[in-house]
Design an enzyme around this catalytic site. Structure first.
Site, PDB file in Angstrom:
ATOM      1  N   SER A  63     -26.542   8.365 -33.145  1.00 38.10           N
ATOM      2  CA  SER A  63     -27.295   8.034 -34.350  1.00 38.10           C
ATOM      3  C   SER A  63     -28.780   8.381 -34.175  1.00 38.10           C
ATOM      4  O   SER A  63     -29.137   9.543 -34.043  1.00 38.10           O
ATOM      5  CB  SER A  63     -27.078   6.560 -34.710  1.00 38.10           C
ATOM      6  OG  SER A  63     -27.614   6.246 -35.978  1.00 38.10           O
ATOM      7  N   HIS A  76     -24.576   4.815 -42.273  1.00 34.88           N
ATOM      8  CA  HIS A  76     -23.573   5.851 -42.023  1.00 34.88           C
ATOM      9  C   HIS A  76     -22.369   5.691 -42.950  1.00 34.88           C
ATOM     10  O   HIS A  76     -21.217   5.804 -42.528  1.00 34.88           O
ATOM     11  CB  HIS A  76     -23.126   5.833 -40.556  1.00 34.88           C
ATOM     12  CG  HIS A  76     -24.234   6.149 -39.592  1.00 34.88           C
ATOM     13  ND1 HIS A  76     -24.829   7.393 -39.520  1.00 34.88           N
ATOM     14  CD2 HIS A  76     -24.893   5.376 -38.685  1.00 34.88           C
ATOM     15  CE1 HIS A  76     -25.790   7.376 -38.606  1.00 34.88           C
ATOM     16  NE2 HIS A  76     -25.859   6.161 -38.089  1.00 34.88           N
TER      17      HIS A  76
END
Length: 764
Positions: A87, A191
């Site tokens: 990430s 996400h």
């Protein structure tokens, strides 16, 4: 090959960065100017509790990760082969790969953190214990359409995202499905599709920047593949799409990466990588070659092996996952060419088999000396835990005195579709074994014969190996045909294949042993294999593994250099958390050294004179068992033994009268058995003496206090070698020994040892 991995949000901690802020003052000053506050004060003091807030967390982590990477390069002068980040950490990977400079990266992360902190009303939850596919199946079956898969962190760890009320509402659904479901303390559904608004704004922000070609390949979270040039597109997608961390690591494993170094605070990613490496196979992907300017070699070369690889002399350094025979690993769905053999009376427990299977290793449940009901329960447990095709097997022990027991166990194995058995202690090929082998036999399109079952036979004598390498005996096949236990087609196909798919040459070991020497046995069995494969014209490879005495990397390396296609361990697994024996026995085994074993008669094959190797340290069992066998050979009846010896046996060995022993033994026997024993005094003598072997085994398994000197603990010298290897480490204490971690440690250090030895030879 080395990959540097960078952690994302969740790894932050007060005090992170430490002295790095003073070591890179210019960069820290630039960061403070961009951010408008003191980053050093935030990370080291955090007086206002801002470090947990997304808009502060992400810039802080980016800077600490970046400085940690620069420090690493400064100290080693080497660059990794690949880069990856989880990430937020992907921005650090791109910085290390020279896609942008420090200031640009920080500006991107600052904006990203601001946008993500503005996301409200969303939630996330970690789902553990099942795969991502199973998570999707639960969502689909329950018609839950508002939840997305956000992170696939490990084979059994997935993070879902969606509206906060939905995240809380579906908790009982996942818990009912047997998962661990933990809502996370976050403000948004990161996400996921719910980040589209932030994604659109971030895309517009990116337009003001220009990125450079990567100098080191970076793995994209979105694609789980290297960036191909469009950095902006991937960073835009990353905000609303899943982080494919598991697939990313598998991809790198498939590229030959064997070292993952986490750069930044904490060890979250290192733990995830270790979990991933224990379970799925590497992901081998054929793709275009990366241009040299996009993947500069590390300078200087790290070793003779890497130099040879770069010069084209080797395809890659030896790794734990490429040791042994590749086809063996593929056929049994293994990550490592590592097998843990069975141990009598279920000491190699269902829990042990499951642990190994989940780690990509093959374990066998020890069915010897167990009842049919125990076998059925063990298979049900294992199959209930290993639901995704993970490897496992069950032991099938030769029962010359009771063939019906072998038949009953084969019935259970076939009933539950157990695909792999370990055949051990066989003196002949039995009908039960051939019946198992025959199941599902068919001829495939290329003419080879395949079946639904596999047999790995443990052998220590050439004549037994030859029997397993030959087609099933005609008399046995004919008997099964007459009983209609197999079909005519199966009988015909049995003539074209060996009884066993693979062999394991078992040298001197714990339990049943012929005391064979590994250096003589393995080459002999391999040569015999080659001769018989050629004689019968088998179309499928028969692999030969090695067992006996393997408890250290040196022993495993020796076996592999001699040509072993896989290694099989035994004794070292008995002194682990998962082994189903008493703590008292494990405490004793922990102190065993190489010289602390001896040979004794095998209780299940007492009359045949078969031997087992057992622990002698702190016990009288070996000497007492051998004394009983000497008396059996010398006398034909219990009445022939002198009174002084009988009294000694009753008082010291049995601690009860022969009459009491006889009554206890007969309690589970039929009247016909009693009549047969009364007609044959020699057989009755063996019957009485065998009580001691059963009693000594049960006393050890249960850890009966006061009976320690009579414990029968089957064990080989490999455990003594293993104990010495573990001296001074956390694994010195058996309570820290996990069977899967032991297997992985052995394979990894064996690979390291072989690399070092080959490098030393290359310098000679």
């Amino acid at each position: 090959m080395v990959t540097h991995i960078f952690p994302g949000q969740g790894s932050q901690q007060k005090g992170m960065g430490g002295t790095l802020f003073d070591e890179f003052p210019d960069l820290v000053a630039k960061a403070d100017t961009i951010l408008g506050y003191s980053l050093k004060a935030l990370c080291l003091e955090d007086r206002h509790k801002q470090l947990v807030q997304t808009q502060f967390t992400q810039p802080a982590l980016f800077v600490v990760n970046a400085l940690s990477y620069l420090k690493k390069v400064q100290e080693t002068g080497m660059r990794p082969d690949y880069l990856a980040g989880h990430s937020l950490g992907e921005y650090n990977a791109l910085f290390a790969g020279k896609a942008f400079d420090f200031e640009t990266g920080l500006k991107l992360v600052q904006k990203r953190g601001q946008l993500m902190s503005q996301a409200t009303g969303g939630g996330m939850a970690a789902v553990m214990g099942v795969s991502a596919d199973q998570v999707e199946d639960i969502l689909r079956r329950n018609k839950i359409e508002t939840i997305d898969i956000a992170n696939i962190n490990a084979p059994s760890q997935t993070v879902v995202a969606g509206p906060k009320e939905e995240i809380l509402r579906i908790a009982p659904i996942f818990e009912a499905a047997g998962t661990i479901y933990i809502p996370l303390n976050v403000s948004g559904a990161f996400h996921s599709r719910y980040m589209k608004a932030s994604q659109k704004e971030f895309e517009a922000f990116l337009q003001q920047f220009t990125f450079s070609p990567l100098e080191i390949p970076v793995i994209s979270n979105v694609e789980a593949r290297p960036y191909k040039g469009d950095v902006k597109a991937n960073l835009v997608k990353q905000i609303s799409q899943s982080v494919k961390w598991t697939e990313s690591i598998r991809y790198l494993m498939g590229k030959g990466v064997d070292t993952f170094e986490e750069i930044g605070p904490g060890n979250v990613l290192s733990s995830l990588v270790e979990t991933i490496r224990r379970q799925p196979q590497p992901l081998v992907v054929e793709e275009e070659v990366i241009r040299p300017e996009e993947a500069k070699a590390r300078q200087p070369a790290a070793s003779v092996v890497s130099q040879a690889r770069e010069a084209g002399g080797l395809s890659g350094a030896i790794t734990a996952t490429n040791l042994g025979n590749r086809s063996f690993r593929q056929d049994y769905n293994l990550r490592y060419a590592y097998v843990a053999g069975s141990m009598y009376r279920g000491i190699s427990s269902p829990e042990m088999v499951v642990k190994l299977g989940q780690a990509g290793m093959l374990g066998f449940w020890g069915s010897g000396g167990t009842k049919v009901q125990e076998l059925e329960a063990a298979v049900q447990y294992i199959q209930g835990k290993l639901t995704a095709g993970e490897p496992y097997g069950v032991n099938l022990l030769h029962s010359p005195n009771d063939p019906s027991r072998e038949d009953q166990k084969v019935d259970i194995l076939l009933k539950y579709g157990v695909k792999v058995v370990e055949a051990s202690a066989y003196l002949i090929i039995t009908p039960a074994l051939v019946r198992y082998r025959a199941q599902g036999l068919r001829r495939s399109g290329d003419g080879t014969v395949t079946g639904a079952t596999r047999i790995i036979a443990k052998v220590s004598r050439p004549e037994i190996a030859e029997a397993f390498l030959s087609p099933a005996p005609e008399r046995v096949v004919e008997k099964l045909l007459q009983e209609r236990s197999i079909t005519q087609e199966q009988a015909a196909l049995l003539k074209e294949i060996p009884v066993a798919d693979d062999l394991c040459a078992e040298a001197d070991s714990g339990g049943h042993t012929d005391g064979a020497v590994a250096y003589a046995l393995l080459p002999t069995i391999r040569k015999l294999r080659d001769e018989l494969v050629q004689r019968y014209g088998y179309r499928k490879e028969v692999r030969v593994g090695a067992a006996g005495g393997i408890g250290t990397p040196e022993a495993a390396a020796a076996a592999l250099i001699m040509g072993a296609d896989f290694i099989l361990t035994g004794s070292i697994n008995q002194c682990t958390v998962e082994a189903r024996t008493s703590d008292a026995v494990k405490d004793m085994l922990q102190g065993v050294n190489m010289q602390d074993t001896a040979y004794a008669p095998a209780g299940d094959m007492f009359e045949l004179g078969a031997k087992v190797q057992v622990m002698k340290r702190g016990v009288f069992f070996p000497s007492r068992a051998n004394k009983l066998y000497e008396l059996y050979r010398q006398y034909n009846s219990i009445n022939d033994i002198d009174q002084k010896t009988k009294k000694m046996l009753e008082e010291k060995y049995f601690k009860r009268s022969f009459e009491d022993v006889y009554r206890e033994m007969l309690s589970s026997r039929s009247p016909e058995d009693k009549e047969r024993l009364e007609r044959n005094p020699k057989q009755k003598l063996a019957f009485l003496f065998k009580w001691y072997f059963r009693h000594s085994t049960e006393a050890a398994l249960e850890g009966r206090p006061g009976q320690e000197v009579d414990y029968q603990v089957q064990c080989g010298p490999s455990l003594g070698a293993f104990n010495q290897w573990m001296k001074g480490t956390p694994l010195e204490n058996w309570r820290n020994r996990k069977v899967d971690e032991i297997g992985e440690k052995l394979m990894i250090e064996t690979a390291d040892l072989l690399n070092a030895r080959f490098e030393a030879l290359a310098r000679c």
